[in-house]
Design a protein around this motif. Structure first.
Motif, PDB file in Angstrom:
ATOM      1  N   UNK A  59       0.894  -1.132  -0.123  1.00  0.00           N
ATOM      2  CA  UNK A  59      -0.218  -0.029   0.132  1.00  0.00           C
ATOM      3  C   UNK A  59       0.722   1.126  -0.007  1.00  0.00           C
ATOM      4  N   UNK A  60       0.573   2.222  -1.008  1.00  0.00           N
ATOM      5  CA  UNK A  60       1.104   3.645  -1.001  1.00  0.00           C
ATOM      6  C   UNK A  60      -0.017   4.456  -1.405  1.00  0.00           C
ATOM      7  N   UNK A  61      -0.105   5.550  -0.661  1.00  0.00           N
ATOM      8  CA  UNK A  61      -1.024   6.467  -1.217  1.00  0.00           C
ATOM      9  C   UNK A  61      -0.858   7.140  -2.439  1.00  0.00           C
ATOM     10  N   UNK A  62      -1.795   7.555  -3.150  1.00  0.00           N
ATOM     11  CA  UNK A  62      -1.495   8.019  -4.535  1.00  0.00           C
ATOM     12  C   UNK A  62      -0.922   9.688  -4.424  1.00  0.00           C
ATOM     13  N   UNK A  63      -1.188  10.154  -3.350  1.00  0.00           N
ATOM     14  CA  UNK A  63      -0.460  11.496  -2.696  1.00  0.00           C
ATOM     15  C   UNK A  63       0.069  11.327  -1.665  1.00  0.00           C
ATOM     16  N   UNK A  64       1.325  12.069  -1.500  1.00  0.00           N
ATOM     17  CA  UNK A  64       2.093  12.412  -0.293  1.00  0.00           C
ATOM     18  C   UNK A  64       1.448  13.517   0.574  1.00  0.00           C
ATOM     19  N   UNK A  65       0.613  13.262   1.520  1.00  0.00           N
ATOM     20  CA  UNK A  65       0.331  14.208   2.521  1.00  0.00           C
ATOM     21  C   UNK A  65      -0.101  13.683   4.037  1.00  0.00           C
ATOM     22  N   UNK A  66      -0.490  14.515   4.766  1.00  0.00           N
ATOM     23  CA  UNK A  66      -1.051  14.170   6.181  1.00  0.00           C
ATOM     24  C   UNK A  66       0.037  13.373   7.154  1.00  0.00           C
ATOM     25  N   UNK A  67       1.317  13.870   6.731  1.00  0.00           N
ATOM     26  CA  UNK A  67       2.548  13.324   7.588  1.00  0.00           C
ATOM     27  C   UNK A  67       2.895  14.464   8.855  1.00  0.00           C
ATOM     28  N   UNK A  68       2.770  13.791   9.936  1.00  0.00           N
ATOM     29  CA  UNK A  68       3.319  14.880  11.152  1.00  0.00           C
ATOM     30  C   UNK A  68       4.850  14.485  11.267  1.00  0.00           C
ATOM     31  N   UNK A  69       5.789  15.678  11.151  1.00  0.00           N
ATOM     32  CA  UNK A  69       7.003  15.622  11.342  1.00  0.00           C
ATOM     33  C   UNK A  69       7.634  16.701  12.153  1.00  0.00           C
ATOM     34  N   UNK A  70       8.147  16.396  13.249  1.00  0.00           N
ATOM     35  CA  UNK A  70       8.798  17.219  14.323  1.00  0.00           C
ATOM     36  C   UNK A  70       7.681  18.463  14.638  1.00  0.00           C
ATOM     37  N   UNK A  71       6.460  18.054  14.911  1.00  0.00           N
ATOM     38  CA  UNK A  71       5.488  18.812  15.224  1.00  0.00           C
ATOM     39  C   UNK A  71       4.827  19.593  13.965  1.00  0.00           C
ATOM     40  N   UNK A  72       5.307  19.529  12.920  1.00  0.00           N
ATOM     41  CA  UNK A  72       4.581  20.214  11.688  1.00  0.00           C
ATOM     42  C   UNK A  72       4.030  19.109  10.967  1.00  0.00           C
ATOM     43  N   UNK A  73       2.870  19.531  10.269  1.00  0.00           N
ATOM     44  CA  UNK A  73       2.128  18.646   9.253  1.00  0.00           C
ATOM     45  C   UNK A  73       2.478  18.815   7.810  1.00  0.00           C
ATOM     46  N   UNK A  74       2.972  17.847   7.266  1.00  0.00           N
ATOM     47  CA  UNK A  74       3.308  18.133   5.604  1.00  0.00           C
ATOM     48  C   UNK A  74       1.942  17.803   5.062  1.00  0.00           C
ATOM     49  N   UNK A  75       1.500  18.631   4.194  1.00  0.00           N
ATOM     50  CA  UNK A  75       0.106  18.439   3.611  1.00  0.00           C
ATOM     51  C   UNK A  75       0.361  18.848   1.967  1.00  0.00           C
ATOM     52  N   UNK A  76       1.482  18.353   1.397  1.00  0.00           N
ATOM     53  CA  UNK A  76       1.801  18.736   0.203  1.00  0.00           C
ATOM     54  C   UNK A  76       0.991  18.175  -0.975  1.00  0.00           C
ATOM     55  N   UNK A  77       0.189  17.229  -0.634  1.00  0.00           N
ATOM     56  CA  UNK A  77      -0.529  16.473  -1.641  1.00  0.00           C
ATOM     57  C   UNK A  77       0.228  16.273  -3.059  1.00  0.00           C
TER      58      UNK A  77
END
Length: 628
Positions: free
Chosen positions: A236-254
Motif C-alpha cells: 500500500x502506498x497513497x496516490x498522494x503524499x500528505x498527512x504526515x506529522x514531522x517534528x510537530x509540523x504537518x506536511x500536507x503537500x498533496x
C-alpha cells in the motif's frame, strides 16, 4: 450508433479494435502518420455503444484515477492546471471524448461493431492480409443482420486488460457443493454504488485497488461488517503524499507519487550494466522502506500494518503499488503499534472517521478455501502475517464481492496470430515475425498509467511497421520481477519502459540537444521531472511545437510543488548517488573493453547477467545485456 453494414469500409490501412484510451490514441497516430489511399483511411471499431473502455464500463460510484492527471493524459492534450490531480472516472471519460473531438477522430470511429473473428490470408501477395468479421451489436439491429467483412493492411488490438471477469471457483460459493443457505456474490464488474453494500455483512475477496475501494465503500455504506480476503499480500502506498506529522509540523503537500521519480541517471544516461542489474530499483526500495518506517512505523508499506507481502518481495521491483490507500485506516486498527516515543517525532495522520460508521474495522482474513453452512473456511495466513487472527472467528457474509481481476480472451484470433501480448517479442507490442499486428495497452505499470504508455507504443508501432526504425536489437530491463507462480506477468516499471521506447524511436533527448534547442530551463525540468510523455516529443520523429510550452508550465509545476526540501531529497541526492554508480560502471566498462583483447576475454563479461535471470512477460529468461 453507427451501422457497420453501411459505414464500414471494405478495406482499410489500419483497423483499430477497441475504443478505450489505447484505441483512441492509436487511431489518432494512424491518421496523422500513415499514407493511405482515399476510402482506405484507418478506422476504429468498438463493440459498446460509447467510447471510454474500462474507464466508462468498469466505473463505479466515487471512483477516481489512481494515477495523476499529469501522468495519465496524453502528450499534446492536457488537463488544465486547475483540475484536480486525480479526476473522477466520468471526468476522464469526458477528457477522452474531448480528445476525439480535438483531433477530429469521430468520423473514423464505428460503435456497436464487434470483431468476432480475425483471419490471416494465405496469399503472400495480399497486401490487405488481415480479414476481420465484424458483427453489429446494436440491440436495435435485426437478428438476421449479416456480418461485415473488412480487409486490413495493419491491425491494432486495444481491447484492454479488463475484459472478461476472472472468477475463481470457490466451493460453497459458486462451485459445488454449494453452501446451504446459498451466499449472494457478485464480481466487481457488477458493483456500481455504495447502496449495494448497505447493512450487509460483506466479504471482499482481492486486495487490489478495486478491492480496497470496495472495502472502503463498505465501511462508509455502512455495511454491518466487512472482511477483506488477502491471498498473498499487497503493498500500500497513497496516490498522494500528505498527512504526515514531522517534528510537530504537518506536511500536507498533496504530491502525486507517480511524478516523484526523476529522469537524470534513473532513466536517462543509465549504463546498461546498471540497468541490467536493476540496482536503481533495489536501492530505491531499500531507502523508501526505511523512510516509511521513520514516518509511519512500518516497512511493509506506507502506514500498512496488515496484509503485507513477504519482506523479500516488498518494493517497486516486484509488484504493482496499491494506491487506493483510503481503506488502510480501517485495516490497520487491530494491528497499529507505533510507540508513543516514535509517534512524538513522526506519524501518519488518519482522516477523521465518517459519521454513521457501525464498525470502523476491515477485518483482514486469508482467501477462503471453501464455504460451509454460510461460513467461510480458511487456511491460516502465511507466516509473515501470523498476527492476523480474524479468520479464527466466524466469517458469515451475506454478500461476497469478487475483486479478482480480469482475463483476456483470444479465441477470436485465427491461426498465425500471436495469442495475446505475451507472444509479442518486440517490446511487448508486436511479434518480430509479423510487425503488421500490434497489441497496445496490455502492459501494466507498477507506478504510472497505461494511456501514456499506449501513446508511446502507438508511436513506436507505426514507425516500426512502416520501416522507419529497425526491430530493436538492445535487450529490455523494464519488466517487474514477478514470481513465477503469479497470475499477472505483464508488469513493467513505467519510467524504464517509456525511456526504452523513446530510445528505440530516437525520441529520447540528450542534454546537449535540450540545451541547444530549448534552453536551460527545459533541460532542468526534464532532468528533475518524471517520465512524462511530453518529454519525448521535444526531439525526434514526433517532435511537437507545443511540447516546450507544456514543459515550461504544467510539468515545471510538478517540480515546483515539491519545494526545496522535496527536490533535495527526491531529486538532487538520488541524482548524485546514481551519477556515481553510472560513472563507476562506465569507467570499468571502458577499462575492461581496453584490457579484454590483451587478456583474451570477451568484452562486457564482467557484469554479464547470471543464468538465474528474472523472467520477462513471456516467461522466458531475459537475455544478457548488450546496452541500452
Amino acid at each position: 450508433m453507427s451501422d457497420p453494414r453501411v459505414s464500414l469500409p471494405s478495406r482499410t490501412a489500419v483497423l483499430v479494435i477497441g475504443g478505450g484510451p489505447s484505441g483512441i490514441v492509436a487511431l489518432k497516430y494512424a491518421l496523422e502518420t500513415l499514407q493511405y489511399e482515399p476510402g482506405e483511411e484507418p478506422v476504429l471499431v468498438e463493440s459498446e455503444p460509447e467510447l471510454g473502455g474500462t474507464f466508462r464500463w468498469r466505473s463505479y460510484e466515487n471512483a477516481e484515477l489512481v494515477s495523476s492527471k499529469q501522468l495519465t493524459c496524453f502528450s499534446d492534450f492536457r488537463y488544465p492546471l486547475t483540475a484536480p490531480d486525480h479526476p473522477s472516472l466520468p471526468n476522464f471519460v469526458q477528457y477522452l471524448e474531448s480528445y476525439v473531438d480535438e483531433f477530429k477522430l469521430r468520423d473514423r470511429i464505428h460503435l456497436c461493431a464487434q470483431v468476432v473473428k480475425l483471419d490471416k490470408s494465405t496469399d503472400a501477395s495480399d497486401e490487405y492480409s488481415h480479414k476481420a468479421t465484424v458483427r453489429n451489436t446494436n440491440p436495435a439491429a435485426l437478428n438476421d443482420v449479416a456480418p461485415v467483412h473488412i480487409a486490413a493492411k495493419r491491425v491494432v488490438i486495444t481491447t484492454g486488460l479488463h475484459v472478461t471477469p476472472n472468477i475463481p471457483a470457490i466451493p460453497g460459493l459458486n462451485a459445488a457443493p454449494l453452501s446451504d443457505p446459498p451466499i449472494a456474490w457478485i464480481h466487481s464488474s457488477s458493483y456500481q454504488e455504495r447502496s449495494q453494500l448497505k447493512d450487509k455483512r460483506v466479504l471482499v475477496l482481492g486486495a487490489g485497488e478495486t478491492g480496497m475501494d470496495v472495502g472502503y465503500e463498505s465501511v462508509l455504506a455502512p455495511a454491518a461488517k466487512v472482511w477483506l480476503g488477502v491471498r498473498n499480500g499487497f503493498l500500500s502506498f497513497p496516490k498522494v503524499l500528505n498527512n504526515f506529522r514531522i517534528l510537530g509540523s504537518t506536511f500536507d503537500g498533496a504530491l502525486p507519487i507517480d511524478g516523484l521519480i526523476t529522469n537524470l541517471f534513473e532513466d536517462a544516461y543509465v549504463h546498461p550494466w546498471v540497468a541490467a542489474s536493476h540496482l536503481r530499483w533495489f536501492v530505491s526500495d531499500f531507502v523508501i522502506r526505511r523512510v516509511m518506517w521513520l514516518l509511519t512505523g512500518t516497512t511493509a508499506g506506507c502506514n500498512q500494518w496488515a496484509g503485507e507481502l513477504p519482506p523479500e518481495r516488498q518494493g517497486r521491483a516486484y509488484v504493482f503499488l496499491n494506491k487506493s490507500g483510503k481503506a488502510m485506516q480501517f485495516i490497520n486498527r487491530p494491528y497499529q503499534a507505533m510507540s508513543a516515543f516514535h509517534k512524538f517525532f513522526f506519524h501518519y495522520i488518519d482522516p477523521p472517521l465518517p459519521d454513521g460508521v457501525h464498525d470502523p474495522t476491515i477485518h483482514a482474513v486469508p482467501f477462503p478455501q471453501r464455504f460451509e453452512n454460510g461460513t467461510a473456511i480458511f487456511n491460516p495466513p502465511p507466516a509473515h502475517r501470523a498476527k492476523e487472527t480474524a479468520w479464527k472467528t466466524e466469517c458469515n457474509p451475506d454478500l461476497v464481492v469478487l475483486c479478482t481481476g480480469y482475463r483476456q480472451d483470444w479465441e477470436w484470433l485465427g491461426a498465425g496470430y500471436p495469442q495475446g501480448p505475451d507472444a509479442c517479442d518486440v517490446r511487448g507490442v508486436c511479434a518480430s515475425s509479423d510487425p503488421s499486428v500490434a497489441f497496445i495497452g496490455f502492459l501494466r505499470p507498477g507506478v504510472g498509467a497505461i494511456p501514456p504508455m499506449s501513446e508511446m507504443q502507438a508511436q513506436f508501432f507505426f514507425l516500426l511497421t512502416t520501416g522507419k526504425i529497425p526491430v530493436p536489437a538492445t535487450d529490455e530491463h523494464y519488466h517487474l520481477l514477478h514470481a513465477k507462480e503469479g497470475r499477472i506477468q505483464y508488469g513493467v516499471d513505467f519510467s524504464s519502459y517509456m525511456s526504452q521506447l523513446a530510445r528505440d524511436m530516437g525520441s529520447a533527448p540528450s542534454l546537449w540537444s535540450l540545451v541547444t534547442q530549448h534552453g536551460w530551463f527545459v533541460t532542468f525540468v526534464y532532468c528533475f521531472g518524471a517520465a512524462f510523455p511530453t518529454f519525448y516529443r521535444l526531439v525526434g520523429p514526433y517532435r511537437s511545437s507545443a511540447a516546450p510550452g507544456i514543459v515550461r508550465t504544467e510539468l515545471y509545476d510538478t517540480i515546483r510543488r515539491r519545494g526545496v526540501v522535496g527536490n533535495l531529497f527526491m531529486g538532487v541526492i538520488p541524482m548524485l548517488f546514481y551519477a556515481v554508480i553510472n560513472l563507476v560502471a562506465l569507467v570499468i566498462d571502458v577499462l575492461w573493453t581496453l584490457a579484454a583483447p590483451i587478456l583474451g576475454a570477451p568484452p562486457h563479461s564482467v557484469f554479464a547477467t547470471s543464468p538465474a535471470m528474472p523472467k520477462a512477460a513471456n516467461g522466458k529468461a531475459q537475455p544478457k545485456a548488450k546496452g541500452d
